[in-house]
Write an enzyme that holds these catalytic residues in place. Structure first.
Site, short mmCIF file in Angstrom:
data_model
loop_
_atom_site.label_atom_id
_atom_site.label_comp_id
_atom_site.label_asym_id
_atom_site.label_seq_id
_atom_site.Cartn_x
_atom_site.Cartn_y
_atom_site.Cartn_z
N ARG A 1 49.11 59.44 78.90
CA ARG A 1 48.01 59.74 78.02
C ARG A 1 47.35 61.02 78.49
O ARG A 1 47.31 62.01 77.78
CB ARG A 1 47.02 58.55 78.01
N MET B 1 27.52 41.32 56.17
CA MET B 1 26.85 42.33 56.99
C MET B 1 25.71 41.74 57.83
O MET B 1 25.56 42.09 59.01
CB MET B 1 26.33 43.47 56.13
N TYR C 1 31.40 35.29 50.41
CA TYR C 1 32.18 36.26 49.64
C TYR C 1 33.65 35.84 49.57
O TYR C 1 34.23 35.38 50.57
CB TYR C 1 32.11 37.64 50.31
N LYS D 1 30.38 53.85 81.18
CA LYS D 1 30.69 54.65 79.99
C LYS D 1 30.44 53.82 78.73
O LYS D 1 30.29 52.60 78.78
CB LYS D 1 32.13 55.13 80.03
#
Length: 363
Positions: free
Chosen positions: A131, A304, A256, A35
């Protein structure tokens, strides 16, 4: 030249980890859980690797199963979250998808389906996870409802899922095992309990079907060392290269927010790797990283597309040198812990921008 950030996926390690799971329960059927794009590793390639070994595969939903069918995977595929709409039962019947039924609504979808080919059903019991899952007498009632139907395969599997199997000093898993046994008492059906932590750490949970997930990808479900989990081989190695070097003076800052301040004259390497490539943004200063087989430390905030690394104490560092973020030399769980998360999240959230490079295909 292409950008050097890439995830190397070792398919031989996938095979090794599956065989370890099978060896711990040799009389059981071991499914291959693929999955979430095989936990970020690439569902199609991993499924092709596991198909000769596993009697069936498992995914979360029908979209993931259809992707595998369209790629030529022919083994049965278990939908762990079952059908979301009634028409999915018909598709499951046609495509040999097995259906997990986790509530009365899904049981009714299957019971009321008009299909020609019988569908294989797994009934999920809520033994304590709270759940999804059939509660108390619902499990028996659902089995009695589906068992006689001609469009349901009469070999229904009873399943449950553990909430805390990674906590080996907790007695809650044993409570769940006992609860599940009480719920299934008198029902003549195969059972499935063990996830990765169950397979590795709870022998009494290994049933007729086991469902290894994270262990197939070489990450331990446990926070510390474990005699069986330590045999796993990491599948994904997240790599890149140094693209810049500079020397800065004491008191100067990097990145940063200026969160890293040089305490001495320092050499800073810039690496083509960032949170856009799957490296965790919240990894703090000091997080270990390997440069040419030598351990260095993150220096400055993850951006990023780039990270910056203090390589002052390393021998002979150059632009183009190889960097490992996790994998063969650094456990993904260790990096995840530094970033305040778990290895599952890091590998599963690996973005498409980061190319997967597959090695050690089966001959």
């Amino acid at each position: 030249m292409s950008r050097p950030a890439q995830a190397i996926v070792d398919l031989a390690a996938v095979r090794h980890n599956f065989q370890l799971a099978q060896s711990l329960a040799p009389s059981a059927q071991t499914l291959g859980v693929v999955k979430a794009n095989a936990y970020g590793h690439g569902a199609v390639e991993v499924a092709k690797t596991l198909e000769p070994l596993a009697p069936a595969l498992a995914v979360a939903c029908i979209e993931e199963a259809i992707e595998l069918r369209e790629a030529g995977i022919r083994k049965p595929i278990l939908l762990l979250e079952g059908p979301f709409e009634s028409d999915e039962v018909k598709t499951a019947s046609e495509q040999e998808f097995w259906l997990m039924a986790s509530g009365p609504e899904q049981v009714d979808m299957i019971a009321n389906a008009e299909i020609d080919t019988p569908v294989r059903v797994w009934l999920k019991a809520d033994s304590g996870m709270h759940r999804l899952g059939l509660m108390d007498e619902q499990l028996r009632q659902s089995w009695e409802k589906l068992q006689p139907l001609p469009h349901v395969d009469n070999d229904i599997v009873l399943a449950t899922h553990f909430a805390a199997a990674d906590e080996l000093d907790s007695d809650f898993t044993q409570q769940q095992i006992d609860n599940f046994a009480a719920m299934a008492e008198g029902i003549n059906a195969p059972v499935s309990m063990a996830n990765s932590a169950g397979i590795l750490g709870w022998e009494q949970s290994r049933g007729d079907y086991n469902r290894p997930g994270i262990m197939l990808y070489g990450a331990s479900p446990f926070p510390g060392s474990h005699p069986e989990a330590d045999k796993l081989k990491p599948v994904m190695t997240l790599k890149s290269k140094i693209i810049g070097l500079r020397t800065i003076e004491p008191g100067e800052t990097v990145g940063y927010g200026r969160s890293w301040i040089a305490q001495r004259r320092s050499v800073i390497a810039t690496v083509a790797m960032g949170y856009g490539d799957g490296y965790p943004r919240h990894a703090p200063n000091g997080t270990p990283i390997m440069v040419n087989g030598q351990q260095a430390q993150l220096a400055g905030r993850v951006s990023m597309d780039m990270i910056t690394v203090d390589v002052t104490d390393l021998t002979v560092v150059q632009v183009g040198d190889e960097v490992e973020c996790w994998g063969q030399q650094l456990a993904v769980n260790d990096i995840a812990e530094r970033a305040g998360t778990i290895g599952y999240e890091l590998i599963t959230r690996m973005p498409l921008r980061t190319p997967r490079v597959y090695i050690n295909h089966q001959d």
